[in-house]
Design an enzyme around this catalytic site. Structure first.
Site, short mmCIF file in Angstrom:
data_model
loop_
_atom_site.label_atom_id
_atom_site.label_comp_id
_atom_site.label_asym_id
_atom_site.label_seq_id
_atom_site.Cartn_x
_atom_site.Cartn_y
_atom_site.Cartn_z
N ILE A 55 0.87 -1.18 0.00
CA ILE A 55 0.00 0.00 0.00
C ILE A 55 0.90 1.23 0.00
O ILE A 55 1.83 1.32 0.81
CB ILE A 55 -0.88 0.02 1.27
CG1 ILE A 55 -1.63 -1.30 1.43
CG2 ILE A 55 -1.83 1.21 1.25
CD1 ILE A 55 -2.44 -1.70 0.24
N ASN A 62 -3.94 0.43 -11.06
CA ASN A 62 -3.77 -0.86 -10.39
C ASN A 62 -4.60 -1.92 -11.09
O ASN A 62 -5.68 -1.63 -11.61
CB ASN A 62 -4.22 -0.75 -8.92
CG ASN A 62 -4.03 -2.05 -8.16
OD1 ASN A 62 -3.01 -2.72 -8.30
ND2 ASN A 62 -5.02 -2.43 -7.36
N HIS A 84 -6.33 -5.75 -10.36
CA HIS A 84 -6.72 -6.59 -9.23
C HIS A 84 -7.52 -7.80 -9.72
O HIS A 84 -8.39 -7.65 -10.58
CB HIS A 84 -7.55 -5.78 -8.23
CG HIS A 84 -7.92 -6.57 -7.01
ND1 HIS A 84 -7.00 -6.91 -6.05
CD2 HIS A 84 -9.09 -7.12 -6.64
CE1 HIS A 84 -7.59 -7.64 -5.12
NE2 HIS A 84 -8.87 -7.77 -5.45
N ASP A 122 -5.87 4.79 -5.25
CA ASP A 122 -5.59 5.82 -4.25
C ASP A 122 -4.79 5.16 -3.12
O ASP A 122 -4.22 4.08 -3.30
CB ASP A 122 -6.88 6.50 -3.78
CG ASP A 122 -7.89 5.51 -3.24
OD1 ASP A 122 -7.47 4.43 -2.77
OD2 ASP A 122 -9.10 5.82 -3.28
C1 GAR Z 1 -2.21 -10.33 -10.39
O1 GAR Z 1 -3.30 -11.21 -10.48
C2 GAR Z 1 -2.64 -9.01 -9.78
O2 GAR Z 1 -3.92 -8.62 -10.09
C3 GAR Z 1 -2.55 -9.33 -8.29
O3 GAR Z 1 -1.35 -10.02 -8.20
C4 GAR Z 1 -1.17 -10.81 -9.39
C5 GAR Z 1 0.23 -10.58 -9.89
O4 GAR Z 1 0.56 -11.46 -10.90
N1 GAR Z 1 -2.62 -8.12 -7.53
C6 GAR Z 1 -3.31 -8.03 -6.38
O5 GAR Z 1 -3.83 -8.98 -5.83
C7 GAR Z 1 -3.39 -6.63 -5.78
N2 GAR Z 1 -4.30 -6.59 -4.72
P1 GAR Z 1 1.82 -11.23 -11.84
O6 GAR Z 1 2.97 -10.81 -10.93
O7 GAR Z 1 2.08 -12.56 -12.46
O8 GAR Z 1 1.47 -10.17 -12.84
#
Ligand code: GAR
Length: 192
Positions: A91, A106, A108, A140
């Site tokens: 964060i 971002n 998610h 944010d």
């Molecule tokens: C992705 O699914 C992304 O959305 C998530 O981490 C993964 C990263 O994968 N992010 C979150 O959960 C944020 N809250 P990657 O490193 O293989 O792109």
């Protein structure tokens, strides 16, 4: 449009951006990739692709605000128009948002505002939803909060595990992230 991408791990979404740029399908300048820890595959694959990288190691700072200040400075050095949190699992503070607010993107792996946080896929599966998906939004200083730009739904199969569901969500996420960046790159950018 200059972008800096922040990662904490594998960086498969980042790889989709790199591939789209290399294929001439996405007209952005990938100025740098940064991480909050050393030894991430995201940084490794960026370096291999010839992209400048940096690490602002969370553990190397005495407190969160010192780390945030260092991160803000490291990102600002690349003068990005847009900063992308692509699996960046920290964060950021209000100070970071003071500088990059309105241009901090971002991605998610859930249909926000449902299932924010570090375990969006696991939480959706545990709740028993039949449809989940992914969200690209302006971030944010909250946990996966801020105005939503785009979402894609992904049906949950009876047999899904967290891993199989996350893989299908990531396939959608990669499309959504690249198409969102393409739309932003086509729109006029405000100067830094
Ligand atoms: C992705 O699914 C992304 O959305 C998530 O981490 C993964 C990263 O994968 N992010 C979150 O959960 C944020 N809250 P990657 O490193 O293989 O792109």
């Amino acid at each position: 449009m200059r972008i800096v991408v922040l990662v904490s791990g594998t960086g498969s979404n980042l790889q989709a951006v790199i591939d789209a740029v290399k294929a001439g399908e996405l007209d952005v300048d990938l100025a740098a990739v940064g991480a909050d820890r050393s030894g991430t595959y995201g940084v490794e694959r960026s370096a291999a692709a010839g992209i400048p990288t940096f690490v602002v190691d969370f553990k190397a700072y005495s407190d969160r605000s010192a780390w945030n200040a260092a991160l803000t400075e490291a990102v600002a050095a690349y003068r990005p128009d847009v900063v992308v949190s692509s699996g960046f699992m920290r964060i950021v503070s209000a100070d970071f948002i003071d500088v990059f607010g309105g241009r901090y993107l971002n991605t998610h792996p859930a249909l926000l505002p449902a299932f924010p946080g570090a375990h969006g896929v696991r939480d959706a599966l545990a709740y028993g939803v039949k449809v989940t998906g992914c969200t690209v939004h302006w971030a944010d200083a909250g946990v996966d909060t801020g105005p939503i730009i785009a979402q894609e739904a992904v049906p949950v199969a009876e047999t899904d595990t967290e891993e199989t569901l996350h893989e299908r969500i990531k396939a959608a996420e990669r499309r959504l992230l690249v198409s969102t960046l393409r739309s932003l790159a086509a729109a006029p950018q405000s100067p830094n």
